[in-house]
Design an enzyme around this catalytic site. Structure first.
Site, PDB file in Angstrom:
ATOM      1  N   LYS A  10       0.825  -1.211   0.000  1.00 19.16           N
ATOM      2  CA  LYS A  10       0.000   0.000   0.000  1.00 19.16           C
ATOM      3  C   LYS A  10       0.865   1.270   0.000  1.00 19.16           C
ATOM      4  CE  LYS A  10      -3.971  -2.228   2.259  1.00 19.16           C
ATOM      5  NZ  LYS A  10      -4.967  -2.124   3.370  1.00 19.16           N
ATOM      6  N   TYR A  50     -12.400  -2.077  -3.644  1.00 14.81           N
ATOM      7  CA  TYR A  50     -12.889  -2.235  -2.269  1.00 14.81           C
ATOM      8  C   TYR A  50     -14.415  -2.159  -2.190  1.00 14.81           C
ATOM      9  CZ  TYR A  50      -8.280  -2.244  -0.003  1.00 14.81           C
ATOM     10  OH  TYR A  50      -7.023  -2.580   0.440  1.00 14.81           O
ATOM     11  N   PHE A  58     -15.280   3.323   7.010  1.00 19.72           N
ATOM     12  CA  PHE A  58     -13.912   3.675   6.594  1.00 19.72           C
ATOM     13  C   PHE A  58     -13.722   3.692   5.083  1.00 19.72           C
ATOM     14  CE2 PHE A  58     -13.932  -0.916   7.702  1.00 19.72           C
ATOM     15  CZ  PHE A  58     -13.526  -1.481   6.499  1.00 19.72           C
ATOM     16  N   ARG A  86      -1.756 -14.264   4.554  1.00 20.31           N
ATOM     17  CA  ARG A  86      -2.473 -13.577   5.639  1.00 20.31           C
ATOM     18  C   ARG A  86      -1.697 -13.698   6.955  1.00 20.31           C
ATOM     19  NH1 ARG A  86      -6.837 -10.242   4.316  1.00 20.31           N
ATOM     20  NH2 ARG A  86      -7.119 -10.349   6.559  1.00 20.31           N
ATOM     21  N   THR A  92      -5.219  -7.017  10.758  1.00 20.10           N
ATOM     22  CA  THR A  92      -5.555  -5.759  10.088  1.00 20.10           C
ATOM     23  C   THR A  92      -5.045  -4.560  10.887  1.00 20.10           C
ATOM     24  OG1 THR A  92      -7.549  -6.825   9.246  1.00 20.10           O
ATOM     25  CG2 THR A  92      -7.473  -4.421   9.131  1.00 20.10           C
ATOM     26  N   ARG A 103       2.682  -6.282   9.082  1.00 17.41           N
ATOM     27  CA  ARG A 103       1.941  -5.148   9.646  1.00 17.41           C
ATOM     28  C   ARG A 103       2.523  -4.711  10.988  1.00 17.41           C
ATOM     29  NH1 ARG A 103      -3.997  -7.128   7.468  1.00 17.41           N
ATOM     30  NH2 ARG A 103      -4.134  -5.686   5.709  1.00 17.41           N
ATOM     31  N   ASN A 113      -2.002   0.247   6.663  1.00 17.96           N
ATOM     32  CA  ASN A 113      -1.459  -0.981   7.251  1.00 17.96           C
ATOM     33  C   ASN A 113      -0.600  -1.790   6.270  1.00 17.96           C
ATOM     34  OD1 ASN A 113      -3.531  -1.889   5.668  1.00 17.96           O
ATOM     35  ND2 ASN A 113      -4.645  -2.949   7.288  1.00 17.96           N
ATOM     36  N   HIS A 116      -2.146  -5.391   1.467  1.00 14.73           N
ATOM     37  CA  HIS A 116      -3.426  -6.067   1.251  1.00 14.73           C
ATOM     38  C   HIS A 116      -3.138  -7.519   0.886  1.00 14.73           C
ATOM     39  CE1 HIS A 116      -7.397  -7.071  -0.368  1.00 14.73           C
ATOM     40  NE2 HIS A 116      -6.734  -7.688  -1.322  1.00 14.73           N
ATOM     41  N   GLU A 127      -9.551 -10.701  -7.584  1.00 12.86           N
ATOM     42  CA  GLU A 127      -8.591  -9.604  -7.386  1.00 12.86           C
ATOM     43  C   GLU A 127      -7.402  -9.726  -8.342  1.00 12.86           C
ATOM     44  OE1 GLU A 127      -9.738  -8.823  -2.691  1.00 12.86           O
ATOM     45  OE2 GLU A 127      -7.726  -9.528  -3.196  1.00 12.86           O
TER      46      GLU A 127
HETATM   47  O1  CDP Z   1      -7.001  -5.891   4.807  1.00  8.97           O
HETATM   48  P1  CDP Z   1      -7.773  -6.857   5.689  1.00  8.97           P
HETATM   49  O2  CDP Z   1      -8.404  -7.992   4.910  1.00  8.97           O
HETATM   50  O3  CDP Z   1      -6.937  -7.340   6.862  1.00  8.97           O
HETATM   51  O4  CDP Z   1      -8.950  -6.008   6.378  1.00  8.97           O
HETATM   52  P2  CDP Z   1     -10.436  -5.676   5.857  1.00  8.97           P
HETATM   53  O5  CDP Z   1     -11.348  -5.829   7.024  1.00  8.97           O
HETATM   54  O6  CDP Z   1     -10.751  -6.435   4.603  1.00  8.97           O
HETATM   55  O7  CDP Z   1     -10.365  -4.124   5.532  1.00  8.97           O
HETATM   56  C1  CDP Z   1      -9.787  -3.673   4.326  1.00  8.97           C
HETATM   57  C2  CDP Z   1      -8.913  -2.488   4.647  1.00  8.97           C
HETATM   58  O8  CDP Z   1      -9.711  -1.426   5.148  1.00  8.97           O
HETATM   59  C3  CDP Z   1      -7.876  -2.699   5.752  1.00  8.97           C
HETATM   60  O9  CDP Z   1      -6.702  -3.373   5.325  1.00  8.97           O
HETATM   61  C4  CDP Z   1      -7.588  -1.279   6.181  1.00  8.97           C
HETATM   62  O10 CDP Z   1      -6.703  -0.623   5.257  1.00  8.97           O
HETATM   63  C5  CDP Z   1      -8.976  -0.643   6.056  1.00  8.97           C
HETATM   64  N1  CDP Z   1      -9.674  -0.598   7.351  1.00  8.97           N
HETATM   65  C6  CDP Z   1      -9.797   0.621   8.012  1.00  8.97           C
HETATM   66  O11 CDP Z   1      -9.334   1.652   7.503  1.00  8.97           O
HETATM   67  N2  CDP Z   1     -10.429   0.688   9.230  1.00  8.97           N
HETATM   68  C7  CDP Z   1     -10.950  -0.421   9.788  1.00  8.97           C
HETATM   69  N3  CDP Z   1     -11.557  -0.344  10.960  1.00  8.97           N
HETATM   70  C8  CDP Z   1     -10.847  -1.659   9.126  1.00  8.97           C
HETATM   71  C9  CDP Z   1     -10.199  -1.717   7.911  1.00  8.97           C
HETATM   72 MG    MG Z   2      -9.907  -7.941   3.512  1.00  9.60          MG
END
Ligand code: CDP
Ligand code: MG
Length: 139
Positions: A10, A50, A58, A86, A92, A103, A113, A116, A127
């Site tokens: 990212k 997304y 968010f 993962r 996350t 991370r 973070n 992705h 994707e």
């Molecule tokens: O990336 P990951 O699959 O771990 O998390 P996600 O729940 O699919 O969320 C996608 C992305 O949204 C995260 O990687 C963060 O960059 C962002 N996010 C955020 O800004 N605030 C949150 N509370 C949760 C996710």
């Molecule tokens: Mg995700």
């Protein structure tokens, strides 16, 4: 099972100049890079990528962040690489990420973070196709 998954370095991590350090986390675990490119997402592309999160609070901030600078998009290949990636990424929220994960080591906060990673075979296929054609995947 041999799998492929989409990884994105990212904008926060690209700005920190740690592309190589992140790629090394994958290669040193036996994962192979079958496609890789640096690009800047448009807002339209970030919103489409997304879309699954479009009702989340968010979403606006996340898509702005994802367009704030270049990203590096990769297809990773290996045994069980979807779950393995993962695990290498960590949680996350970097405050909850295990020590030694990408991370924990490189993320700034829950939004910025560092990486992705696709979360399942179906999303991995979608994707990967979002960024790469079949002939761009060099196994
Ligand atoms: O990336 P990951 O699959 O771990 O998390 P996600 O729940 O699919 O969320 C996608 C992305 O949204 C995260 O990687 C963060 O960059 C962002 N996010 C955020 O800004 N605030 C949150 N509370 C949760 C996710
Ligand atoms: Mg995700």
């Amino acid at each position: 099972m041999m799998e492929r998954t989409l990884s994105i370095i990212k904008p926060d991590a690209v700005k920190k100049n740690v592309i190589g350090k992140i790629v090394d986390r994958f290669e040193s675990q036996g994962i192979r890079i079958v496609a890789m490119k640096k690009l800047q997402l448009s807002l339209e592309e970030a919103k489409a990528f997304y879309a699954v999160h479009k009702e989340r609070p968010f979403y606006e901030s996340l898509t702005q962040f994802m367009t704030s600078g270049p990203v590096v998009v990769m297809v990773l290949e290996g045994e069980g690489v979807i779950a393995k990636n993962r695990a290498i990424m960590g949680a996350t929220n970097p405050a909850q990420a295990d020590p030694g994960t990408i991370r924990a080591d490189f993320a700034s906060n829950v939004e910025q973070n560092a990486v992705h990673g696709s979360d399942a075979p179906e999303t991995a296929a979608q994707e990967i196709a979002f960024f790469f054609s079949g002939r761009q995947l060099i196994g």
